[in-house]
Every structure is written in C-alpha cells, then in structure tokens.
Design an enzyme around this catalytic site. Structure first.
Site, PDB file in Angstrom:
ATOM      1  N   HIS A   2      -2.318 115.509  30.696  1.00  0.00           N
ATOM      2  CA  HIS A   2      -3.801 115.975  30.908  1.00  0.00           C
ATOM      3  C   HIS A   2      -4.892 115.218  30.607  1.00  0.00           C
ATOM      4  O   HIS A   2      -4.700 114.483  29.488  1.00  0.00           O
ATOM      5  CB  HIS A   2      -3.724 117.503  30.229  1.00  0.00           C
ATOM      6  CG  HIS A   2      -3.331 118.489  31.103  1.00  0.00           C
ATOM      7  ND1 HIS A   2      -3.682 119.238  32.171  1.00  0.00           N
ATOM      8  CD2 HIS A   2      -1.878 118.878  31.117  1.00  0.00           C
ATOM      9  CE1 HIS A   2      -2.766 120.147  32.812  1.00  0.00           C
ATOM     10  NE2 HIS A   2      -1.709 119.796  31.951  1.00  0.00           N
ATOM     11  N   CYS A  11      22.411 110.597  46.145  1.00  0.00           N
ATOM     12  CA  CYS A  11      20.887 110.926  46.299  1.00  0.00           C
ATOM     13  C   CYS A  11      20.151 109.984  45.580  1.00  0.00           C
ATOM     14  O   CYS A  11      19.096 109.505  45.942  1.00  0.00           O
ATOM     15  CB  CYS A  11      20.704 112.398  46.178  1.00  0.00           C
ATOM     16  SG  CYS A  11      21.551 113.612  47.421  1.00  0.00           S
ATOM     17  N   CYS A  33      28.233 114.903  43.437  1.00  0.00           N
ATOM     18  CA  CYS A  33      28.336 113.978  42.054  1.00  0.00           C
ATOM     19  C   CYS A  33      28.734 114.858  40.668  1.00  0.00           C
ATOM     20  O   CYS A  33      29.248 114.597  39.784  1.00  0.00           O
ATOM     21  CB  CYS A  33      27.258 113.200  41.619  1.00  0.00           C
ATOM     22  SG  CYS A  33      25.628 114.174  41.209  1.00  0.00           S
TER      23      CYS A  33
END
Length: 488
Positions: free
Chosen positions: A52, A409, A449
C-alpha cells in the site's frame, strides 16, 4: 523447550515475525509462539498481497505513518530477504459525478499525506496505461506494488530463525501469569517462561491483551472473499484496479495481479462480529464476478481456478464505535509487555515499521546490546521455472532432481520440493511445501502433484502416510484405506 527466553512473541504472522527479525539484531533469546502448524496461517496469508501507498487513511495516524515508511523501504527489504516484488503502481477508477467528487477528495488526501507521484487521469490516459481497465477517470498511485504475503512472512521468519529465534508451532496460548522475574505462558503443549511478552496475535490479539491485563476490546471482524483467476489472463492486467471508495470510505471489490501471474478478484466486505468464518459462499462468488467485471472484463467463470476467504481483525475503540488506529501499547501495571492490537490493512506493508517501534518500546525499559552476528540477508529457494534455459541446464547438471517436474502447472521440480521439506522452521505440512514452492497452486490445484509431494515428505522425513497433514492439526491427508485388502 529450550530454557527461559528474554522475549516471547505471541503470533506467527507477518508482524510477529517482523518483530522477531528486528529483535534478533540484539543479544536476546527469542521465541515465537504460534497456535497453527506454520507461519502466515491467519490474517497474513489471506489478503491481496498489495504494497500500500498510504493514500487510504488520514495523515497523522500510526497506520499511515507506518504504511508510508514500509512502502518507501521495500525495495531494500525485498532484496535482503530475496522476496519477489514489483512496484507497478495502482489505479483507483471511477465513473459519474458522484464518484468524481469522492475520488477528488481521496486525491486531495493523497496530496496532503505526501504520497509521491500521484496524478489524476482522464479516460484516454487510463486506457493508454491499462487498456483493459474500466472507468471514466482514475487516480494513478505509482508507489503501490505487489508481493506474495506468504513468501514475505516466510522470509521474515526464516531470517529470524537464521539469527537464533526459535519458532514453536501448535503452541496456542491458554493463560499468562506473572512470576517473580517475568511471565509464565501456558500453552496447549507446555509452559514457556519469558521476561518480556509481545502480543502480535492478530485475530486473537484482544484475547491475549485481556490475559495480560490491558483494556478489553470488542472484535468486529471483517470477512472478505476472493476469486483467483488463471494465469491465462495474467497478461491482460499489469496493475491493480480499485473502485472509488463508497460513501463510508471503504473499498468494494478490486482486481489485482499477483506477483506470480494470477489475478485476484476481491475482497468482499462482510461484518461478522466475533466470528471467525472462512467459508466461501456461492452468493459472494456471484457478487465478486459481477463487481470484478465492472473493473476488468476478463473476470469470467472460465478463468476461475479457486476461491477463498480472509478474516481481518478490526477492533472497536472501547469508548466509542470507531475503528481503532494501529496500537503499540505498554502499561506500567503490566511491565515488560508490548501489546500490538488493531493491526488490519495495511499491516503487511507496515510490518517492519511496526516491529521497529516495538523494539523502541523495549529499549525504553532496558539497554539492548547489538548482535554482532546478525545477518539481514536470507536466500530463498531458486525457482526453476523463472530461470533461463542455460541456468536450468546448469542446475540439472549439478543436481538431477531439477530435471524431475513434480508440479506441471507451476513447473516446480523435485529439488525445490526437497529444499522446502527441509526448511529451517521445521514445517512439514503439504500446505507448508505449497507456500514455499507454489506447487499445487496452478490450474489443477494439486490434482497432479499433491500425491508426489506427500510421498516425498514421507521419504525425506521418514514419516508414515497416516502422519501427513494438509495444513492444520488433525487435517490428515489419509484417514483409511479406500479399498482394504480382502482376505484370501
């Protein structure tokens, strides 16, 4: 338990581990008591991962002061701790005259707070910078950034551990009593002795505050739900998009790219009082989809891969119904304690500035001697997927385990899984390995996995399959045979 400690920190989130790291700069015996089985399992691990800027809250508050301080130093912090980080900036967009008024007021607050480089954009300027952002005008806040809250909290904890801090997991604090020379802290495992106590218990900080003898605070928790979008749309958004704050000054659903290439949609805002409820609901998923699509057109069901919820520890002032500012308290009647409460957003950005202020509170009571062996540098696990082909070939040549892909992935290798299993904190849950490597975080969410990771934990740590936990106590991966052996 390794004897008596100088400082016991209650809570293993980002602030607790930031305090541990900063205190390890001194010759002190320090421990962190965490009720879960890993760091970052509460508030710190269920947020948007935004660095932020300090535009969202009023000048003069501790919240804004710490936020801006943490923002300004984060390049150096990320470099020391080997934490992925990108200072990409963010947009706060709006449409219509009513939103223009509120956005103008927010812009003026940003100028008053001294937020560097902020500027107003018209629609053409917004589209030039972010073609898929929806809005008629926007504030651009260049100092905002993105990071992974898990990676950052783990890095703080590991750096603290490198410098001598002991972490004790599954140690929920159940009671605190004053002793002749400090405190006896009862936990679900054993009693811990310490001269000092620092309360960084996040959602449960109000309970620890009461145990210590501080004021009673009424928790009025906020629940926020999120959707994670597939990396297939990750290149469609380069910066977070926030909507104009509502009339109460709160932000509704926003859309944020992650440091790892996904996109987060959320959070929603739901006041839940004293409850701690992480349920993700169909109604909120629909709300996220509708509101998110108004900011970014690729918020579509075909890109959803997961949803989750976070709970944030908003506290009310005991003398009013207003939300508390960040609190770092000491009390003469409760010597040698620091009470850190009311730490909600932007706590991730503010963690180290808050930690330094905790250290100063302790220094006000006793002289601390610098630790000559303190090392601020921590190296993380090398991510095979992020290396060049040449470096990948070199890694495989040195260690053939880099040539075996466990998570398709995210392209996480066996070598990375093994390094994560042998982490300095001793964490051995499946989720602990996930947050250190990103294995199971892809499109299939562990379908390929997870069994391989479980088997590797068994092998590396000589555990039986019935001992393997997903993330929490009693959350066993295996509870019985699917097809028991039949008698011949």
């Amino acid at each position: 338990m390794d004897g008596r400690f100088d400082v016991a920190i209650i809570g293993g989130g980002v602030v607790g581990n930031a305090v541990a790291r900063e205190l390890s700069r001194y010759q002190l015996k320090i421990c962190v008591l965490e009720k879960e089985l890993d760091v970052c399992n509460g508030v710190s691990g269920h947020n948007t991962g935004l660095l932020h800027s300090g535009i969202l809250h009023k000048r003069g508050t501790l919240r804004t002061e710490c936020c801006m301080e943490g923002n300004a130093e984060f390049e150096q912090v990320a470099k020391e701790l080997d934490v992925p980080f990108k200072r990409c900036g963010k947009f706060i967009v709006g449409s219509g005259e009513e939103e223009r008024k509120r956005l103008t007021a927010l812009y003026e607050r940003g100028l008053d707070n001294g937020i560097p480089g902020i500027r107003m954009l018209d629609e053409s300027e917004l589209k030039e910078m972010e073609p898929n952002a929806q809005g008629e005008f926007a504030i651009f806040v260049p100092s905002a950034g993105i990071l992974c809250p898990f990676s950052y909290t783990i890095a703080l904890a590991e750096n603290a551990a490198m410098n001598g801090v002991k972490h004790f997991f599954d140690h929920e604090v159940t009671g605190i009593t004053k002793s002749a020379d400090g405190y006896e802290i009862a936990t679900t495992q054993e009693t811990v002795s310490a001269r000092w106590i620092v309360n960084c218990a996040g959602l449960y900080s109000y309970k620890i505050a009461e145990m210590l003898g501080y004021d009673s605070y009424k928790p009025n928790r906020v629940k926020g739900e999120y959707i994670i979008l597939d990396k297939r749309v990750g290149d469609k958004l380069s910066r977070p998009i926030y909507p104009t704050p509502n009339e109460a000054g709160a932000f509704d659903v926003h859309v944020t790219p992650t440091i790892d290439g996904n996109i987060l949609v959320g959070p929603t805002i739901e006041m839940i009082g004293k409850n701690v409820n992480y349920d993700a609901t169909q109604g909120m998923i629909q709300h996220l989809g509708k509101m998110g699509a108004e900011l970014f057109p690729y918020v579509r069901k075909e890109y959803y891969i997961r949803n989750y919820a976070g709970v944030f520890p908003t506290l009310e002032n005991p003398d009013s119904d207003e939300e508390l500012d960040f609190q770092i308290q000491t009390k003469e009647e409760v010597p040698c304690t620091v009470n850190v409460v009311g730490i909600t957003s932007p706590g991730l950005t503010s963690a180290l500035p808050l930690a330094r202020r905790v250290v100063e509170k302790i220094k006000n009571s006793e002289k601390l001697t610098s630790n000559p062996d303190f090392n601020p540098v921590r190296k993380g696990i090398v991510r095979f997927a992020e290396q060049s082909k040449e470096v990948q070939d070199q890694l495989i040549k040195k260690n053939p385990d880099y040539g075996e892909i466990f998570c398709r992935c995210e392209c996480v290798t066996k070598a990375e899984i093994k390094q994560a299993i042998h982490n300095i904190l001793g964490v051995s849950t499946v989720s602990g390995i996930k947050y250190r490597t990103r294995a199971t975080m892809g499109r299939c969410q562990g379908g390929y996995c997870e069994t391989r990771i479980t088997a590797q934990i068994q092998q590396e740590l000589n555990k039986d399959k019935t001992e393997i936990l997903l993330n929490k106590k009693n959350a066993y991966m295996f509870v019985g045979e699917v097809r028991p052996d039949e008698e011949a």
